[in-house]
Write an enzyme that holds these catalytic residues in place. Structure first.
Site, PDB file in Angstrom:
ATOM      1  N   ASP A  96       0.674  -0.977  -0.219  1.00  0.00           N
ATOM      2  CA  ASP A  96       0.014   0.026   0.048  1.00  0.00           C
ATOM      3  C   ASP A  96       0.788   1.034  -0.614  1.00  0.00           C
ATOM      4  O   ASP A  96       1.429   1.934   1.331  1.00  0.00           O
ATOM      5  CB  ASP A  96      -0.827   0.154   1.130  1.00  0.00           C
ATOM      6  CG  ASP A  96      -1.744   0.662   1.217  1.00  0.00           C
ATOM      7  OD1 ASP A  96      -1.952   2.020   0.170  1.00  0.00           O
ATOM      8  OD2 ASP A  96      -2.888   1.021   1.682  1.00  0.00           O
ATOM      9  N   ALA A  97       1.069   2.114  -1.262  1.00  0.00           N
ATOM     10  CA  ALA A  97       2.180   2.986  -1.835  1.00  0.00           C
ATOM     11  C   ALA A  97       0.968   3.905  -2.154  1.00  0.00           C
ATOM     12  O   ALA A  97       2.396   5.120  -2.080  1.00  0.00           O
ATOM     13  CB  ALA A  97       3.446   1.886  -2.102  1.00  0.00           C
ATOM     14  N   LYS A  98       0.286   3.930  -2.825  1.00  0.00           N
ATOM     15  CA  LYS A  98      -0.225   4.825  -4.069  1.00  0.00           C
ATOM     16  C   LYS A  98       0.344   5.770  -4.395  1.00  0.00           C
ATOM     17  O   LYS A  98       0.585   7.092  -4.655  1.00  0.00           O
ATOM     18  CB  LYS A  98      -1.578   5.229  -2.540  1.00  0.00           C
ATOM     19  CG  LYS A  98      -2.180   4.789  -1.726  1.00  0.00           C
ATOM     20  CD  LYS A  98      -2.652   5.547  -1.139  1.00  0.00           C
ATOM     21  CE  LYS A  98      -3.909   4.827   0.008  1.00  0.00           C
ATOM     22  NZ  LYS A  98      -3.107   4.360   1.072  1.00  0.00           N
ATOM     23  N   ARG A  99       1.034   4.761  -6.032  1.00  0.00           N
ATOM     24  CA  ARG A  99       2.143   5.459  -6.226  1.00  0.00           C
ATOM     25  C   ARG A  99       1.119   6.819  -7.378  1.00  0.00           C
ATOM     26  O   ARG A  99       0.331   5.345  -7.885  1.00  0.00           O
ATOM     27  CB  ARG A  99       3.187   4.637  -6.499  1.00  0.00           C
ATOM     28  CG  ARG A  99       3.778   4.149  -5.757  1.00  0.00           C
ATOM     29  CD  ARG A  99       4.957   5.187  -4.611  1.00  0.00           C
ATOM     30  NE  ARG A  99       5.784   5.182  -3.795  1.00  0.00           N
ATOM     31  CZ  ARG A  99       5.954   5.473  -2.751  1.00  0.00           C
ATOM     32  NH1 ARG A  99       5.845   6.770  -2.168  1.00  0.00           N
ATOM     33  NH2 ARG A  99       7.201   4.455  -1.598  1.00  0.00           N
ATOM     34  N   THR A 123      -1.053  -0.570  -4.574  1.00  0.00           N
ATOM     35  CA  THR A 123      -1.569   0.424  -4.782  1.00  0.00           C
ATOM     36  C   THR A 123      -0.929   1.573  -6.054  1.00  0.00           C
ATOM     37  O   THR A 123       0.031   1.808  -5.983  1.00  0.00           O
ATOM     38  CB  THR A 123      -2.459   1.008  -3.910  1.00  0.00           C
ATOM     39  OG1 THR A 123      -1.270   1.396  -2.583  1.00  0.00           O
ATOM     40  CG2 THR A 123      -3.289  -0.482  -3.088  1.00  0.00           C
TER      41      THR A 123
END
Length: 279
Positions: A96-99, A123
């Protein structure tokens, strides 16, 4: 590496459950005994993983809780990933890093998460369009969950936006994101899913009707108040339903892992019962 679709199919067949265990080791909430360990974040996550692994469709470590502590935190994040991969190889690892960057920058992220860490899914944010997603898929390793309709209240500021000059079908921006995700999932053969917040179950149902093939990552269950039965009835079985704080911060004492085990088992059994009756 198996695609997200294939690995989900294998793990779900074995478990008949959708539980995804989030790993958010917030320093202030860690048990005091864990804070005294050499690698406190790793030791905390390790015990949670061991306690819940038999029930977990996947694990979702959130890098923010590690990044805060610089290289030492990142080192422990990598230890957590390695531990899951070696000890629970059938579970799906969702970083879960939402790059959300473009071109060579996105390719560098892909090489770190998919080559170095060997996670299954990352993510990503779709704000800059297809160009910010395809570098991960062209890398030919790993899969992505694209932010679509999130749980936070201010999500409506953009995700509920309508473009009056262009005909975005069927209307809202988040629906256009879901539609693009379905197209990419077909093009890249089961390697694309979306993030849909569990506090919006009726809207999850509408997205599901329009995108029956997609896998959903659903945060917002547990501590954020999402209702499990309502979520499953709307999402169907093609989902990863995440609980983080609602599992791993039930106790600040020596029994924190035992409490996590009991709660994960309870959720797992509830999911199996709901799925057997309604899906």
């Amino acid at each position: 590496m198996l695609s997200l679709e294939n690995k989900y199919t294998n793990r779900f067949s074995a478990l008949q459950s959708l539980l995804t265990v989030g790993l958010d080791p917030e320093w202030e909430k860690l048990p005091d005994i864990i804070k005294k360990e050499k690698d406190p974040f790793f030791q905390f996550c390790k015990q949670i993983i061991d306690a819940t692994g038999e029930f977990a469709l996947g694990f979702k470590p959130n890098i923010a809780f590690f990044e805060r502590f610089g290289w030492e935190g990142i080192r422990q994040f990598e230890l957590v990933i390695e531990y899951i991969r070696k000890n629970f190889p059938d579970s799906i690892i969702i970083a879960d890093a939402k790059r959300g960057d473009l071109g060579n920058t996105a390719k560098e992220y892909a090489m770190y998460y998919f080559d170095r860490l060997n996670v299954d899914v990352l993510t990503v944010s779709p704000y800059m369009g297809r160009d910010t997603i395809t570098p991960y898929l062209e890398h030919d390793r790993g899969s992505v969950f694209i932010l679509c309709l999130t749980s936070n209240p201010s999500a409506i500021e953009f995700q509920k936006w309508k473009d009056k000059e262009h005909d975005i079908v069927p209307g809202y921006l988040h629906q256009a994101v879901a539609k693009l995700s379905t197209e990419l999932n077909r093009e890249y053969k089961g390697r694309v899913g979306i993030v849909t917040g569990g506090t919006r179950p009726s809207e999850i149902g509408l997205i599901r009707e329009e995108n029956p093939e997609l896998l959903f990552l659903i945060p917002g269950f547990g501590a954020q108040g999402g209702d499990l039965e309502e979520i499953i009835q709307n999402s169907g079985k093609r989902a990863f339903i995440n609980s983080s704080r609602g599992i791993h911060f039930l106790s600040s004492g020596l029994d924190f892992a035992e409490k996590a085990h009991d709660r994960a088992k309870e959720i797992h059994n509830s999911m199996k019962k709901i799925l057997s009756m309604s899906v």
